[in-house]
Design an enzyme around this catalytic site. Structure first.
Site: not given
Ligand code: GLT
Ligand code: MN
Ligand code: MN
Length: 389
Positions: A56, A59, A90, A183, A185, A219, A222, A247, A257, A259, A289
């Protein structure tokens, strides 16, 4: 050194600066790790076998940096990319951290906030272009609502579309040759986020001014948060020619979430996903991600990053074995070979075909009695995945 699962540049694995750079803050706890400078992230990831790094705008460049500071940061970063043979496939914009975006960027009720959002994204696109990014991701984390009476949802969709159309024209004007990847969510950080699934975005894309420029960035976590079958969504995106980016991570259904490290929770779903990507020869970036558990120090972060790539390669090896397994393949061949004489009734419609089909007699009771042997097939897959086959 290494083994058959050690990642290589040709695997096209990437990470975000925000993923390995995650300091372990959560709504209940402070950071547990110190930030790692972007140039060190580039170096360490390259040594581990990664190919790309994404970010980003903020970042890399703090939101309050002066132009001189910005230019120095970008110069140092580009040098690290060159020194360690890493690419930026990206880039994306942070339109969620600063309080100004508390009610969204594209969809805020305030035109002043929407204008600032467009300005910030254009500058971030310029930054992405400067380091060679060809895919630009939009994750609308704040594009949603807690109080659903506060915003007209049809208006929100229109504002989102207007924002994307504006930015498509900007990218064309600048001749950046970038594509956008949306993307989805369902929730978090907002109670409800607009366009909660990849399918919702696939619907929106066809209504844009430049639909060919825009695809999706699904993702794992998500869609798992919503209890959906991820690889089915990915398949639909592929079918539409819209899988521009992906992702990869992991997530238990019904949780926050998480991750987590790729394939750390649900090996079987991860296998289906890897199989789909490999079978269909997906050649886009494979982006992890995700982030290390909050229990980890920096060593744990690099274990996490290696683990994501290693698990992908292990599953790719399992896919190869699946394809070479004679018993499994003969069951699949039997499935594919049933009642071939009925193919002629299917496919493209014609009046004659329809009239013929309407006259065919089907013994549906006999058809309904046939067992499909999917239990045996699925157990063979289980044996294979659990390492006894
Ligand atoms: C954030 C989110 C991710 C996205 C990122 C891109 S930022 O961490 O949870 O899933 O891909 O903006
Ligand atoms: Mn993501
Ligand atoms: Mn995520």
């Amino acid at each position: 050194m290494g083994d058959a699962y050690t990642p290589k540049k040709s695997d096209r694995f990437s990470f975000g600066l925000w993923t390995v750079g995650n300091v372990g803050r959560d709504p209940f706890g402070d950071p547990v790790r110190r930030p790692i400078p972007p140039t060190r992230i580039v170096k360490r990831l390259s040594e581990l076998g990664a190919w790309g790094i994404n970010f980003h705008d903020n970042d890399l460049v703090p939101i309050n940096a002066s132009l001189t500071q910005r230019n120095k940061i970008v110069r140092d970063f580009r040098k690290a990319l060159k020194d360690y043979d890493m690419v930026v496939p990206m880039a994306t914009t942070n339109t969620f951290s600063h309080p100004v975006f508390k009610d969204g960027g594209f969809t805020s009720n305030d035109p002043k906030v929407r204008a600032y959002g467009l300005q910030k994204i254009m500058r971030a696109i310029d930054l992405g272009a400067e380091v060679g990014a060809k895919i630009y991701v939009f994750w609308g984390g704040r594009e949603g609502a807690e109080s659903n009476i506060s915003k007209d949802p049809v208006e929100a969709v229109k504002r989102f579309r207007d924002g994307l159309n504006y930015l498509c024209r900007y990218v064309r004007d600048q001749k950046y040759g970038m594509k956008f990847a949306l993307e989805a969510k369902p929730n978090e950080p907002r109670a409800d986020i607009y366009f909660p699934t990849t399918g919702h975005y696939l619907g929106l894309i066809e209504t844009l001014d430049y639909p060919k420029m825009v695809g999706v960035n699904p993702e794992v976590a998500h869609e798992h948060m919503a209890g959906l079958n991820f690889h089915h969504g990915v398949a639909q995106a592929m079918d539409a020619g819209k899988l521009f980016h992906i992702d990869l991570n992991d997530q238990r259904v019904g949780r926050y979430d998480q991750d987590f490290r790729f394939a750390s929770e649900d090996y079987k779903s991860a296998f289906h996903l890897v199989k789909l990507l490999e079978d269909r020869k997906y050649r886009g970036p494979k982006h992890f991600d995700a982030h290390a558990y909050r229990t980890e120090d920096e060593n744990g972060v690099w274990d996490f990053a290696s683990g994501c790539m290693r698990s992908y390669n292990i599953l790719r090896e399992k896919v190869k074995r699946f394809q070479q397994d004679e018993e499994i393949q003969s069951i699949l061949a039997d499935i594919a070979a049933q009642n071939p004489e009925f193919e002629k009734h299917l496919g493209k419609y014609s009046k004659k075909k329809a009239q013929t089909l309407k006259r065919v007699k089907f013994d549906i009771d006999a058809m309904g009695k046939v067992g499909l042997a999917y239990e045996r097939l699925d157990q063979l897959l289980t044996d294979l995945l659990l390492g006894v086959r």
